[in-house]
Design a protein around this motif. Structure first.
Motif, PDB file in Angstrom:
ATOM      1  N   GLU A 196       0.813  -1.212   0.000  1.00 53.35           N
ATOM      2  CA  GLU A 196       0.000   0.000   0.000  1.00 53.35           C
ATOM      3  C   GLU A 196       0.851   1.268   0.000  1.00 53.35           C
ATOM      4  N   GLY A 197       2.012   1.218   0.679  1.00 50.54           N
ATOM      5  CA  GLY A 197       2.839   2.412   0.793  1.00 50.54           C
ATOM      6  C   GLY A 197       3.692   2.714  -0.421  1.00 50.54           C
ATOM      7  N   LEU A 198       3.833   1.766  -1.363  1.00 51.81           N
ATOM      8  CA  LEU A 198       4.683   1.959  -2.544  1.00 51.81           C
ATOM      9  C   LEU A 198       3.904   2.771  -3.576  1.00 51.81           C
ATOM     10  N   ARG A 199       4.099   4.088  -3.539  1.00 51.73           N
ATOM     11  CA  ARG A 199       3.235   4.981  -4.314  1.00 51.73           C
ATOM     12  C   ARG A 199       3.725   5.244  -5.734  1.00 51.73           C
ATOM     13  N   GLN A 200       5.021   5.093  -5.997  1.00 52.16           N
ATOM     14  CA  GLN A 200       5.494   5.369  -7.351  1.00 52.16           C
ATOM     15  C   GLN A 200       6.666   4.474  -7.714  1.00 52.16           C
ATOM     16  N   VAL A 201       6.717   4.105  -8.986  1.00 49.92           N
ATOM     17  CA  VAL A 201       7.809   3.311  -9.553  1.00 49.92           C
ATOM     18  C   VAL A 201       8.261   4.008 -10.824  1.00 49.92           C
ATOM     19  N   CYS A 202       9.554   4.232 -10.948  1.00 47.88           N
ATOM     20  CA  CYS A 202      10.117   4.823 -12.164  1.00 47.88           C
ATOM     21  C   CYS A 202      11.097   3.819 -12.750  1.00 47.88           C
ATOM     22  N   PHE A 203      10.941   3.517 -14.029  1.00 45.72           N
ATOM     23  CA  PHE A 203      11.758   2.490 -14.662  1.00 45.72           C
ATOM     24  C   PHE A 203      12.972   3.105 -15.361  1.00 45.72           C
ATOM     25  N   PHE A 204      14.065   2.348 -15.364  1.00 47.54           N
ATOM     26  CA  PHE A 204      15.241   2.733 -16.137  1.00 47.54           C
ATOM     27  C   PHE A 204      15.576   1.608 -17.093  1.00 47.54           C
ATOM     28  N   HIS A 205      16.642   1.808 -17.911  1.00 46.42           N
ATOM     29  CA  HIS A 205      16.940   0.876 -19.004  1.00 46.42           C
ATOM     30  C   HIS A 205      15.712   0.775 -19.914  1.00 46.42           C
ATOM     31  N   ASP A 206      15.165   1.961 -20.233  1.00 50.47           N
ATOM     32  CA  ASP A 206      13.874   2.024 -20.914  1.00 50.47           C
ATOM     33  C   ASP A 206      13.799   3.340 -21.689  1.00 50.47           C
ATOM     34  N   ASP A 207      13.154   3.328 -22.856  1.00 55.37           N
ATOM     35  CA  ASP A 207      13.045   4.559 -23.644  1.00 55.37           C
ATOM     36  C   ASP A 207      11.634   5.149 -23.616  1.00 55.37           C
ATOM     37  N   ALA A 208      10.810   4.707 -22.669  1.00 51.11           N
ATOM     38  CA  ALA A 208       9.466   5.276 -22.540  1.00 51.11           C
ATOM     39  C   ALA A 208       9.567   6.751 -22.135  1.00 51.11           C
ATOM     40  N   PRO A 209       8.560   7.556 -22.472  1.00 55.36           N
ATOM     41  CA  PRO A 209       8.623   9.003 -22.175  1.00 55.36           C
ATOM     42  C   PRO A 209       8.791   9.314 -20.693  1.00 55.36           C
ATOM     43  N   ASP A 210       8.264   8.453 -19.827  1.00 54.59           N
ATOM     44  CA  ASP A 210       8.336   8.729 -18.397  1.00 54.59           C
ATOM     45  C   ASP A 210       9.410   7.890 -17.689  1.00 54.59           C
TER      46      ASP A 210
END
Length: 548
Positions: free
Chosen positions: A168-182
């Motif tokens: 429940e507390g894991l509010r955001q994930v940002c990916f690397f090794h990736d060419d997505a806009p975000d």
């Protein structure tokens, strides 16, 4: 303690009471650090200031071609990524951030950027599943994760409210090794030119910067909390006094950056001296030797199993650049040390360390190596063998290993703190004895000593003997319950090609052990198996052998 730079004070709030800490030996010029500094700044900006901006820092394999990222390029990527963490993701000093990825340039950048931003890094092994990730996320109260896009599946389960491992507390994930806009990569690259500069968080030397969860294989995970000063101390003791690297060295190896053995040996150690490191994921014994040849590596870190498997392959590769090889993670059998020396011409640097103390605290190299011994206390540390009452034992008497130094155990909110840290000492859980010169001779994990008919038997000693037999490729030895003797010695053996399991071979192996060491140590039961259970870091899962 120095006033913290953390806005989120969770880490400091959840340190064990100082009365439960081991004694820290900080009156040592090697670890005299200022009251405030940021370890990422020291490792990167400080190394550049020493004149290494244009030298290679991290080597990668790009479509089969070696590619170097210089110190200057690495600094820019780290600074841009730090801006993303702070300005785009809204992370604040003291927030815990889960790191999830294999050994790649992107993983190293994410780690250094998080440290520079004053975050508390919680690195995790790539093979961990959602169940294990949930334990870590919940215990460290982690709200953000930086994850290699290729490992998205398990972290997605932790973000799914319908999944049993939802966090429940894991509010955001940002990916690397990736060419997505975000993605972390895209966001960092899109920042304006001035983002190549980043003012590091003004952290205290005793601000927590790392929560390293143990690579153990039983029970609830233990989070080991380390300060900014601890990261530098691991760089300024074992490397400085034993490994003795230079800026011309090229490091390589297998331990994950998520494991402190890898974080030190494959990232922090080389950065501290202006050397370079090769980060390649999913290495095999063959491709590790190929890496030495292609990148002209000079220093190698891996576990004993890899050295044994590589020994037969050495003639196929040009390993002439290799100068030093470090073994840790599990006991190094004498037979493996001899096999590697005969194959490579290099005397192994054995070491014993632990996540609780961040890295190696006992080791020896070169002419200081003594047969059968791990080594002596790394300068800055003090070691002894103690009995159950914590009294030091005389040379030659087996007891529990006790350690003091500038680093030590501080578990995250864990009642096991008082078991590991007693009377000012760290107790890593190893059974050892010391000789008159302070050399440490490993016997077993303290809870892995086999007691049979009143005799104390070291499982690793029996393993070392069995490994000398031509039929044995790998083996693991444990105690098995026995009504008459309490326990008996039981060996699990992987055979070399060309040898077949048989009663005759069992008898031959038993006789071989009896002829080499005291007969009461021989394995009364031998089981032949195709593989041995191991952790991702290469450690033998002895508890799994006991249930097989």
């Amino acid at each position: 303690m120095e006033p913290s730079a953390h806005v989120d004070t969770f880490a400091r709030d959840h340190l064990p009471p100082q009365s439960q800490w081991p004694e820290f030996l900080l009156d040592n010029p090697d670890v005299h650090y200022p009251a405030r500094f940021n370890c990422a700044t020291e490792l990167l900006d400080g190394t550049i200031a020493a004149g290494h901006r244009d030298r290679p820092a991290i080597w990668s394999d790009v479509d089969g071609v070696p590619h170097a990222t210089t110190y200057g390029e690495l600094l820019e990527r780290v600074n841009r990524t730090a801006h993303v963490l702070v300005d785009e993701l809204g992370l604040r000093p003291g927030n815990r951030v889960l790191l999830r990825g294999p050994n790649t340039l992107q993983m190293a950048v994410a780690c250094l950027a998080a440290l520079k931003a004053g975050l508390v890094v919680v690195p995790t092994m790539p093979l961990l599943r959602a169940k294990e990730l949930k334990q870590i996320v919940d215990k460290a109260e982690i709200a953000a994760a930086l994850c290699d896009a290729r490992l998205a599946d398990e972290i997605a389960r932790c973000r799914d409210p319908q999944d049993e491992y939802f966090c429940e507390g894991l509010r955001q994930v940002c990916f690397f090794h990736d060419d997505a806009p975000d993605s972390l990569d895209t966001l960092a690259a899109a920042l304006p030119a001035q983002s190549a500069q980043f003012d590091a968080c003004d952290t205290a030397s005793d601000d927590v910067c790392l929560i390293a969860f143990t690579s153990g294989t039983t029970g609830a995970p233990k989070g080991c909390m380390h300060f900014h000063r601890d990261v530098l101390a691991m760089c300024d003791l074992f490397p400085r006094h034993v490994l003795k690297p230079s800026a011309d060295d090229v490091f390589c190896g297998t331990p994950p950056l998520a494991f402190t053995f890898g974080l030190g040996g494959l990232l922090c150690f080389p950065l501290r001296v202006g050397a370079s490191t090769v980060l390649i994921e999913k290495l095999t014994p063959e491709t590790l030797l190929q890496t030495v040849e292609r990148f002209h590596a000079t220093v190698m870190f891996t576990a004993p199993t890899f050295y044994r498997q590589m020994a037969a392959l050495v003639p196929r590769f040009d390993t002439s650049s290799l100068r030093k090889t470090v073994s840790a993670g599990e006991a190094l059998p004498d037979s493996t040390r001899d096999l590697w020396r005969n194959a490579s011409g290099i005397e192994m640097i054995d070491g014993i360390g632990g996540t609780e103390l961040i890295h190696i605290f006992i080791s020896s190299a070169g002419a200081d190596v003594r047969p059968h011994a791990i080594g002596r206390a790394v300068p800055g540390y003090v070691v002894c063998a103690v009995d159950d009452a914590m009294q030091p034992l005389p040379p030659g008497q087996i007891g529990k290993l006790a350690v003091r130094g500038p680093t030590g155990c501080r578990y995250l909110a864990d009642e096991r703190q008082t078991k590991f840290a007693r009377d000012g000492w760290n107790l890593p859980g190893d059974a050892v004895y010391l000789d008159e010169d302070g050399y440490v001779f490993y016997q077993a994990r303290a809870d892995d000593m086999i007691v049979s008919s009143g005799y104390n038997i070291s499982g690793p000693e029996v393993e070392s003997v069995l490994m000398q037999h031509a039929a044995v490729a790998e083996c693991g030895v444990v105690g098995a319950p026995d009504e008459t003797r309490g326990q008996i010695v039981k060996a699990f053996i992987v055979l070399r090609p060309g040898f077949d399991a048989s009663d005759a071979l069992v008898a031959e192996l038993q006789a071989f052990v009896k002829q080499t060491v005291a007969p009461y140590k021989y394995p009364r039961v031998i089981v032949f198996t195709d593989t041995l259970p191991r952790t991702e870091t290469g450690k033998l899962k002895r508890f799994a052998l006991r249930t097989m």
